[in-house]
Design a protein around this motif. Sequence first.
Motif, PDB file in Angstrom:
ATOM      1  N   PHE A 116       0.941  -0.715  -0.417  1.00 44.41           N
ATOM      2  CA  PHE A 116       0.378  -0.565   0.686  1.00 44.41           C
ATOM      3  C   PHE A 116       0.835   1.397   0.004  1.00 44.41           C
ATOM      4  N   PRO A 117       0.414   1.785  -0.856  1.00 44.16           N
ATOM      5  CA  PRO A 117       1.689   3.087  -1.172  1.00 44.16           C
ATOM      6  C   PRO A 117       1.323   4.423  -0.009  1.00 44.16           C
ATOM      7  N   VAL A 118       1.888   5.143   0.135  1.00 45.80           N
ATOM      8  CA  VAL A 118       2.154   6.323   0.712  1.00 45.80           C
ATOM      9  C   VAL A 118       0.499   7.425   0.688  1.00 45.80           C
ATOM     10  N   ASP A 119       0.177   7.276  -0.443  1.00 46.21           N
ATOM     11  CA  ASP A 119      -1.118   8.047  -0.971  1.00 46.21           C
ATOM     12  C   ASP A 119      -2.415   7.055  -1.244  1.00 46.21           C
ATOM     13  N   SER A 120      -2.266   5.841  -0.497  1.00 44.10           N
ATOM     14  CA  SER A 120      -3.299   4.932  -0.534  1.00 44.10           C
ATOM     15  C   SER A 120      -4.272   5.893   0.212  1.00 44.10           C
ATOM     16  N   PRO A 121      -5.957   5.306   0.585  1.00 43.28           N
ATOM     17  CA  PRO A 121      -6.623   5.694   1.122  1.00 43.28           C
ATOM     18  C   PRO A 121      -7.107   4.461   2.408  1.00 43.28           C
ATOM     19  N   PHE A 122      -5.716   3.561   2.047  1.00 42.65           N
ATOM     20  CA  PHE A 122      -6.022   2.263   3.118  1.00 42.65           C
ATOM     21  C   PHE A 122      -4.759   2.590   4.177  1.00 42.65           C
ATOM     22  N   GLN A 123      -5.044   3.103   5.235  1.00 41.61           N
ATOM     23  CA  GLN A 123      -4.130   3.070   6.114  1.00 41.61           C
ATOM     24  C   GLN A 123      -3.899   2.771   7.588  1.00 41.61           C
ATOM     25  N   HIS A 124      -5.175   2.920   7.640  1.00 36.08           N
ATOM     26  CA  HIS A 124      -5.491   2.191   9.261  1.00 36.08           C
ATOM     27  C   HIS A 124      -6.452   1.094   9.481  1.00 36.08           C
ATOM     28  N   ALA A 125      -6.384   0.865  10.805  1.00 35.36           N
ATOM     29  CA  ALA A 125      -7.285   0.076  11.433  1.00 35.36           C
ATOM     30  C   ALA A 125      -8.305  -0.052  11.895  1.00 35.36           C
ATOM     31  N   ILE A 126      -9.266  -1.252  11.485  1.00 37.57           N
ATOM     32  CA  ILE A 126     -10.797  -0.999  11.809  1.00 37.57           C
ATOM     33  C   ILE A 126     -10.979  -2.090  12.446  1.00 37.57           C
ATOM     34  N   ARG A 127     -11.703  -2.025  13.292  1.00 39.05           N
ATOM     35  CA  ARG A 127     -11.877  -4.000  14.472  1.00 39.05           C
ATOM     36  C   ARG A 127     -13.703  -3.836  13.574  1.00 39.05           C
ATOM     37  N   LEU A 128     -13.614  -5.098  12.484  1.00 35.45           N
ATOM     38  CA  LEU A 128     -14.665  -5.560  11.717  1.00 35.45           C
ATOM     39  C   LEU A 128     -15.761  -6.078  13.233  1.00 35.45           C
ATOM     40  N   ASP A 129     -15.124  -6.791  14.177  1.00 34.47           N
ATOM     41  CA  ASP A 129     -15.680  -7.634  15.223  1.00 34.47           C
ATOM     42  C   ASP A 129     -14.669  -7.634  16.171  1.00 34.47           C
ATOM     43  N   HIS A 130     -15.065  -9.273  16.776  1.00 32.94           N
ATOM     44  CA  HIS A 130     -14.463  -9.654  17.979  1.00 32.94           C
ATOM     45  C   HIS A 130     -12.921 -10.043  18.308  1.00 32.94           C
ATOM     46  N   THR A 131     -13.321 -10.739  16.279  1.00 34.42           N
ATOM     47  CA  THR A 131     -11.970 -11.309  16.517  1.00 34.42           C
ATOM     48  C   THR A 131     -10.678 -10.529  15.046  1.00 34.42           C
ATOM     49  N   ARG A 132     -11.472  -9.981  14.674  1.00 36.32           N
ATOM     50  CA  ARG A 132     -11.069  -9.594  13.055  1.00 36.32           C
ATOM     51  C   ARG A 132     -11.331  -8.491  13.035  1.00 36.32           C
ATOM     52  N   LEU A 133      -9.615  -7.449  12.634  1.00 40.16           N
ATOM     53  CA  LEU A 133      -9.332  -6.207  12.343  1.00 40.16           C
ATOM     54  C   LEU A 133      -8.631  -6.194  10.738  1.00 40.16           C
ATOM     55  N   ASN A 134      -9.325  -5.344  10.257  1.00 39.30           N
ATOM     56  CA  ASN A 134      -9.087  -4.947   8.840  1.00 39.30           C
ATOM     57  C   ASN A 134      -7.518  -3.250   9.166  1.00 39.30           C
ATOM     58  N   ALA A 135      -6.853  -4.447   8.703  1.00 42.42           N
ATOM     59  CA  ALA A 135      -5.747  -2.820   8.294  1.00 42.42           C
ATOM     60  C   ALA A 135      -4.682  -2.951   7.183  1.00 42.42           C
ATOM     61  N   PRO A 136      -3.997  -2.239   7.313  1.00 42.94           N
ATOM     62  CA  PRO A 136      -3.019  -2.931   5.937  1.00 42.94           C
ATOM     63  C   PRO A 136      -2.148  -3.294   6.241  1.00 42.94           C
ATOM     64  N   GLY A 137      -1.252  -4.341   5.668  1.00 41.12           N
ATOM     65  CA  GLY A 137      -0.183  -4.841   6.440  1.00 41.12           C
ATOM     66  C   GLY A 137      -0.324  -6.306   7.851  1.00 41.12           C
ATOM     67  N   ALA A 138      -1.645  -5.388   7.934  1.00 44.29           N
ATOM     68  CA  ALA A 138      -1.816  -6.892   9.456  1.00 44.29           C
ATOM     69  C   ALA A 138      -1.970  -8.498   9.349  1.00 44.29           C
ATOM     70  N   ALA A 139      -2.009  -9.245   8.142  1.00 42.95           N
ATOM     71  CA  ALA A 139      -1.417 -10.080   8.094  1.00 42.95           C
ATOM     72  C   ALA A 139      -0.547 -10.422   7.098  1.00 42.95           C
TER      73      ALA A 139
END
Length: 425
Positions: A116-139
């Motif tokens: 994800f480049p520096v100007d990508s809109p995907f830059q932050h972590a969001i908790r989808l539910d109790h167990t899943r985290l949506n975030a750039p490079g998290a996995a």
Amino acid sequence: MLEIMQLSIEPLDQLERDLLDKISVQQHLREQQLIELVEINSGSHNPEGVNQVGLKYQELFGPLCSKSERFELPKWERIDYTGKAEHQALGSLWKFSHNPDAPIQILFCGHTDTVFPVDSPFQHAIRLDHTRLNAPGAADMKGGILVILSALEALAQHPLAHQIGWNVILNPDEEIGSPGSANYLAEAAKQHDIGLIYEPALPDGNLAGKRKGSGNFTLVIHGRSAHAGRAPETGRNAINKAAELILQLASLNNQKPGLTLNTGIIKAGETTNKVPDLAVCKFNVRIQKTEDAEWCLERINEFIQQHNQQEGFHIELHGNFGRYPKQLDQPHLALYQLVQQCSEQLGTALTWSATGGCCDGNNLSTAGLPNIDTLGVTGNFIHSPHEFINLPSLSSRAQLSALLLFHIAREGLPFKRLRPQGRPL
Ligand SMILES: [Zn+2]
């Protein structure tokens, strides 16, 4: 050079069970560390961000290792859309080392960059539910590197920890094919007995087995510019030539089992009343067998030669096969089976399957080092804004690796490897 042994793993003792339990006690801390890491953009083309992430890991691994080193990599050369070479800075490569004289030497690999480049809109972590985290490079793979950390912390408290020496290499350029770090990885491969890489598991939680090889190429097609109305016959249309060549390239698909060729980018032309004199095409080739690389390059060069004989055209090919196929030979299989037994001991069935994707596991196996390359966290949709990590896998996958290390410390490896000993990094 390699002798394979049948290895049966022993039951865990109380201390080992306690060490595995301690890993899950750290779950909350690891989640916090992960969120801090994913909030720093570390796209491969953002060396400042990649270095910030590297420094964070240095803080985390510092207390565990006896030596930590930072290496600057050569600039990455790539062909831009004017057909010229441009040189781009890469982030630093980190190496954390411990127990260099131990009888068993293990190479742990992770990468600090993301897609994800520096100007990508995907830059932050969001908790989808109790167990899943949506975030750039998290996995892929900031969580995976935390898995290494937890496993090594557990190993450090094991009474047989002195049996294992380790290096953790974090490279800054995996997502662009490891152009700057490939030589480091190849040298490091020679100094170790096995490699453990923390790319995310396959979406079903299993491991990647065989992997295809991959090459990225750029064609720079020079023609001759002319007025499209007044003197079109004096022009040599680079776009038409690119079209011919691209269809020839496409004809290579499946001419060898598993061979795929994808032209992914073409940039050319300025206006319709001018014959274009430049086209730049970028394509990727995937191969199932190492010898197919040479076969493929011969075909591509034949096509180019044929067109270069035409007056007014000049075509250049740039690029190479950066990664060769990863085959599962006997030592690889013995290692996979050992991890499978460890997973069963933790109550989870585990298997592996072939994939067309590549990673540094290809590089280590090309250099002769048996390795498993998907020991990281579980999750899905990597390389997309939907990427997520299953947070509990920060602990469960660390327990798997820790258990693997306990067994290796106690019972040794399922094969003896004569290390060719590379040059010190
Ligand atoms: Zn990755």
